[in-house]
Motif scaffolding. Structure first.
Motif, PDB file in Angstrom:
ATOM      1  N   SER A   5      24.167 -16.986   1.107  1.00 54.61           N
ATOM      2  CA  SER A   5      25.307 -16.371   1.759  1.00 54.61           C
ATOM      3  C   SER A   5      26.110 -17.459   2.458  1.00 54.61           C
ATOM      4  O   SER A   5      26.828 -18.200   1.830  1.00 54.61           O
ATOM      5  CB  SER A   5      24.836 -15.301   2.743  1.00 54.61           C
ATOM      6  OG  SER A   5      25.922 -14.651   3.321  1.00 54.61           O
ATOM      7  N   ASN A   6      25.917 -17.644   3.774  1.00 57.14           N
ATOM      8  CA  ASN A   6      26.746 -18.585   4.528  1.00 57.14           C
ATOM      9  C   ASN A   6      26.081 -19.954   4.652  1.00 57.14           C
ATOM     10  O   ASN A   6      24.960 -20.040   5.158  1.00 57.14           O
ATOM     11  CB  ASN A   6      27.007 -18.038   5.940  1.00 57.14           C
ATOM     12  CG  ASN A   6      27.842 -16.792   5.913  1.00 57.14           C
ATOM     13  OD1 ASN A   6      28.831 -16.721   5.204  1.00 57.14           O
ATOM     14  ND2 ASN A   6      27.444 -15.791   6.671  1.00 57.14           N
TER      15      ASN A   6
ATOM     16  N   ARG B  41      27.752 -22.425  11.458  1.00 52.96           N
ATOM     17  CA  ARG B  41      27.813 -21.462  10.350  1.00 52.96           C
ATOM     18  C   ARG B  41      29.257 -21.325   9.892  1.00 52.96           C
ATOM     19  O   ARG B  41      30.185 -21.238  10.709  1.00 52.96           O
ATOM     20  CB  ARG B  41      27.301 -20.099  10.802  1.00 52.96           C
ATOM     21  CG  ARG B  41      25.846 -20.072  11.183  1.00 52.96           C
ATOM     22  CD  ARG B  41      24.971 -19.510  10.102  1.00 52.96           C
ATOM     23  NE  ARG B  41      25.172 -18.088   9.929  1.00 52.96           N
ATOM     24  CZ  ARG B  41      24.682 -17.395   8.901  1.00 52.96           C
ATOM     25  NH1 ARG B  41      24.006 -18.008   7.957  1.00 52.96           N
ATOM     26  NH2 ARG B  41      24.877 -16.094   8.811  1.00 52.96           N
ATOM     27  N   ARG B  42      29.446 -21.291   8.576  1.00 50.17           N
ATOM     28  CA  ARG B  42      30.773 -21.099   8.005  1.00 50.17           C
ATOM     29  C   ARG B  42      30.646 -20.206   6.767  1.00 50.17           C
ATOM     30  O   ARG B  42      29.540 -20.031   6.231  1.00 50.17           O
ATOM     31  CB  ARG B  42      31.410 -22.433   7.631  1.00 50.17           C
ATOM     32  CG  ARG B  42      30.612 -23.277   6.658  1.00 50.17           C
ATOM     33  CD  ARG B  42      31.536 -24.106   5.777  1.00 50.17           C
ATOM     34  NE  ARG B  42      32.275 -23.247   4.859  1.00 50.17           N
ATOM     35  CZ  ARG B  42      33.481 -23.542   4.359  1.00 50.17           C
ATOM     36  NH1 ARG B  42      34.063 -24.668   4.694  1.00 50.17           N
ATOM     37  NH2 ARG B  42      34.084 -22.711   3.514  1.00 50.17           N
ATOM     38  N   PRO B  43      31.747 -19.654   6.269  1.00 46.60           N
ATOM     39  CA  PRO B  43      31.672 -18.820   5.062  1.00 46.60           C
ATOM     40  C   PRO B  43      31.344 -19.673   3.835  1.00 46.60           C
ATOM     41  O   PRO B  43      31.472 -20.908   3.865  1.00 46.60           O
ATOM     42  CB  PRO B  43      33.077 -18.234   4.939  1.00 46.60           C
ATOM     43  CG  PRO B  43      33.726 -18.453   6.255  1.00 46.60           C
ATOM     44  CD  PRO B  43      33.100 -19.685   6.830  1.00 46.60           C
TER      45      PRO B  43
ATOM     46  N   VAL C 163      34.914 -15.381  -2.207  1.00 47.26           N
ATOM     47  CA  VAL C 163      34.350 -14.657  -1.072  1.00 47.26           C
ATOM     48  C   VAL C 163      34.874 -13.225  -1.124  1.00 47.26           C
ATOM     49  O   VAL C 163      36.079 -12.999  -1.256  1.00 47.26           O
ATOM     50  CB  VAL C 163      34.747 -15.314   0.272  1.00 47.26           C
ATOM     51  CG1 VAL C 163      34.266 -14.470   1.432  1.00 47.26           C
ATOM     52  CG2 VAL C 163      34.161 -16.720   0.362  1.00 47.26           C
TER      53      VAL C 163
ATOM     54  N   HIS D  89      31.213 -12.189   5.070  1.00 43.38           N
ATOM     55  CA  HIS D  89      31.110 -13.537   5.631  1.00 43.38           C
ATOM     56  C   HIS D  89      32.064 -13.734   6.810  1.00 43.38           C
ATOM     57  O   HIS D  89      32.756 -14.745   6.923  1.00 43.38           O
ATOM     58  CB  HIS D  89      31.376 -14.580   4.534  1.00 43.38           C
ATOM     59  CG  HIS D  89      30.642 -14.295   3.266  1.00 43.38           C
ATOM     60  ND1 HIS D  89      29.269 -14.449   3.151  1.00 43.38           N
ATOM     61  CD2 HIS D  89      31.067 -13.840   2.057  1.00 43.38           C
ATOM     62  CE1 HIS D  89      28.896 -14.102   1.937  1.00 43.38           C
ATOM     63  NE2 HIS D  89      29.955 -13.727   1.260  1.00 43.38           N
ATOM     64  N   ASP D  90      32.076 -12.744   7.702  1.00 43.81           N
ATOM     65  CA  ASP D  90      33.007 -12.725   8.824  1.00 43.81           C
ATOM     66  C   ASP D  90      32.404 -13.487  10.002  1.00 43.81           C
ATOM     67  O   ASP D  90      31.536 -12.981  10.710  1.00 43.81           O
ATOM     68  CB  ASP D  90      33.300 -11.270   9.196  1.00 43.81           C
ATOM     69  CG  ASP D  90      34.424 -11.134  10.207  1.00 43.81           C
ATOM     70  OD1 ASP D  90      34.660 -12.090  10.970  1.00 43.81           O
ATOM     71  OD2 ASP D  90      35.053 -10.066  10.248  1.00 43.81           O
ATOM     72  N   MET D  91      32.873 -14.709  10.231  1.00 46.71           N
ATOM     73  CA  MET D  91      32.332 -15.538  11.298  1.00 46.71           C
ATOM     74  C   MET D  91      32.689 -14.991  12.686  1.00 46.71           C
ATOM     75  O   MET D  91      31.900 -15.084  13.626  1.00 46.71           O
ATOM     76  CB  MET D  91      32.841 -16.974  11.163  1.00 46.71           C
ATOM     77  CG  MET D  91      32.368 -17.681   9.900  1.00 46.71           C
ATOM     78  SD  MET D  91      30.564 -17.901   9.806  1.00 46.71           S
ATOM     79  CE  MET D  91      30.091 -16.475   8.799  1.00 46.71           C
TER      80      MET D  91
ATOM     81  N   GLU E  37      30.244 -12.201  13.425  1.00 42.61           N
ATOM     82  CA  GLU E  37      28.908 -12.701  13.724  1.00 42.61           C
ATOM     83  C   GLU E  37      28.852 -13.319  15.121  1.00 42.61           C
ATOM     84  O   GLU E  37      27.907 -13.080  15.882  1.00 42.61           O
ATOM     85  CB  GLU E  37      28.496 -13.718  12.658  1.00 42.61           C
ATOM     86  CG  GLU E  37      27.059 -14.163  12.753  1.00 42.61           C
ATOM     87  CD  GLU E  37      26.576 -14.826  11.466  1.00 42.61           C
ATOM     88  OE1 GLU E  37      25.897 -15.861  11.578  1.00 42.61           O
ATOM     89  OE2 GLU E  37      26.873 -14.309  10.377  1.00 42.61           O
TER      90      GLU E  37
ATOM     91  N   ALA F 143      38.009 -23.230   6.930  1.00 40.87           N
ATOM     92  CA  ALA F 143      37.529 -21.854   7.084  1.00 40.87           C
ATOM     93  C   ALA F 143      37.115 -21.659   8.534  1.00 40.87           C
ATOM     94  O   ALA F 143      36.829 -22.632   9.241  1.00 40.87           O
ATOM     95  CB  ALA F 143      36.345 -21.589   6.156  1.00 40.87           C
TER      96      ALA F 143
ATOM     97  N   GLU G  19      26.361 -11.422  10.178  1.00 38.75           N
ATOM     98  CA  GLU G  19      27.691 -11.351   9.580  1.00 38.75           C
ATOM     99  C   GLU G  19      28.104  -9.951   9.158  1.00 38.75           C
ATOM    100  O   GLU G  19      29.294  -9.650   9.031  1.00 38.75           O
ATOM    101  CB  GLU G  19      27.777 -12.282   8.363  1.00 38.75           C
ATOM    102  CG  GLU G  19      26.870 -11.842   7.225  1.00 38.75           C
ATOM    103  CD  GLU G  19      26.922 -12.793   6.042  1.00 38.75           C
ATOM    104  OE1 GLU G  19      27.804 -12.611   5.205  1.00 38.75           O
ATOM    105  OE2 GLU G  19      26.077 -13.694   5.974  1.00 38.75           O
TER     106      GLU G  19
END
Length: 353
Positions: free
Chosen positions: A43-44, A59-61, A66, A71-73, A76, A105, A234
């Motif tokens: 995932s991330n 953490r990043r997407p 995507v 993958h919404d930082m 999260e 990102a 996420e």
């Protein structure tokens, strides 16, 4: 999985990141930045980041394809910040950067928790049966503690809408499948039909983690029966908490039945509670009954299958980072088949049809 600093430097612009952190951190940076890949992330992508005095996790997407709303930082980061003073163990939130000019990102930093991973058979095999039993029960207890939190008290009342949550989830993951699919699978339409006809009412609204499994927790190095951090928020939202219970059970394999291809029979190791024991523990902690749990467990298998198809899609386009992606596509069919098998055996009539 790890990566050399040179390799990470090509993915993370450490020069740009250092300029940003120097300006935004209250004490700036103590020396040059270095980074290593903790997980390429099915995932991330997740990195260990450090200067000469501090260590964080970034953490990043994913790179490349995507899915919308995935993958919404910001999501999260928001939830771990909100849960910082609750009974749910989460890493301390450090900072969120939504400026995509820094790394291409959004990303966030959290504290590095000294903990032990137990998400694979090899990792869990190093525990004693008694430790595995305690860990399983602590997972159920931790999930119950999360679900008992009033979102209003931690500032998450606007984090989602419990009303209509399950209907929206079915539409969302049906749409995600259409955006990610690499082949046609009749099982998808069959499952969506069954799940739509048997849709339960949301009886227990609350904070939903969205990806509950042993692979997303860290345990204390000196007490592997005690969870010290719940990770990967996420997909968290304010919705139907039983969706999390279904996921927990979906990742909790049963001897003699088809294993989840991700866990590969992890929970069947000697000592782990059975799925029934896990469910009973959660139910007793919350003081509730769960007659529709088959629906949530079947939906969990479907949702995981869609996520894996999205990862397979990215990998087929060369957009994943790290290793372990080659067999992802082959995991989708068994999960869909397992969901259909459970539906055929369910006590819920609409699922059996």
């Amino acid at each position: 999985m790890t990566a050399s600093s040179a390799g990470v430097r090509a993915e993370l612009d450490l020069d740009a990141l250092a300029v940003h952190l120097q300006a935004i951190l209250p004490t700036g940076l103590a020396g040059p930045l270095s980074a290593s890949l903790i997980s390429g992330g099915r995932s991330n992508p997740t990195y260990r980041l450090s200067d000469t005095a501090h260590q964080w996790v970034l953490r990043r997407p994913p790179y490349g394809h995507v899915l919308p709303n995935a993958h919404d930082m910001t999501r999260e980061y928001t939830v771990i910040a909100a849960l910082g003073d609750t009974a749910v163990p989460v890493p301390a939130a450090v900072l969120l950067c939504e400026d995509t000019s820094v790394l291409g990102a959004p990303f966030y930093l959290m504290e590095l928790v000294e903990g032990r991973a137990v998400g694979t058979i090899e990792q869990a095999a190093s525990l004693t049966p008694a430790q595995r039993h305690g860990l399983g029960l602590d997972l159920a207890d931790t999930l119950a503690a999360l679900h008992e939190i009033d979102p209003v008290t931690v500032g998450l009342e606007g984090f989602g809408r419990p009303d209509g949550y399950l209907q929206r989830q079915l539409k969302l993951w049906s749409r995600q499948w259409e955006l990610s699919k690499t082949s046609e699978r009749p099982a998808v339409a069959a499952l969506l039909d069954k799940l739509g006809r048997a849709l339960p009412a949301t009886r227990f609204p609350g904070i939903v983690h969205g990806d509950v499994k042993l692979d997303n927790v860290l345990v204390a190095p000196d007490d592997p029966a005690r969870i010290v951090a719940v990770l990967d928020w996420e997909m968290a939202t304010y919705g139907d908490t039983l969706a999390d219970v279904g996921l927990m059970l979906g990742f909790w394999d049963v001897p003699g039945q088809t294993f989840n291809p991700l866990t590969k029979g992890l929970a069947t190791l000697d000592g782990f509670p059975t799925r029934t024991e896990l469910l009973d523990r959660y139910r007793s902690r919350r003081g509730i009954d769960l007659p529709e749990i088959d629906w949530y467990t079947i939906f969990a298998d479907f949702k995981i299958a869609v996520i894996l198809e999205g990862i397979h899609h990215r990998h087929s386009r060369g957009e994943t980072v790290g290793e372990g992606f080659e067999d992802i596509g082959a995991m989708v069919g068994p999960l869909l088949d397992r969901a259909l098998d459970l539906a055929a055996q369910s006590e819920i009539p609409e699922l059996r049809r």
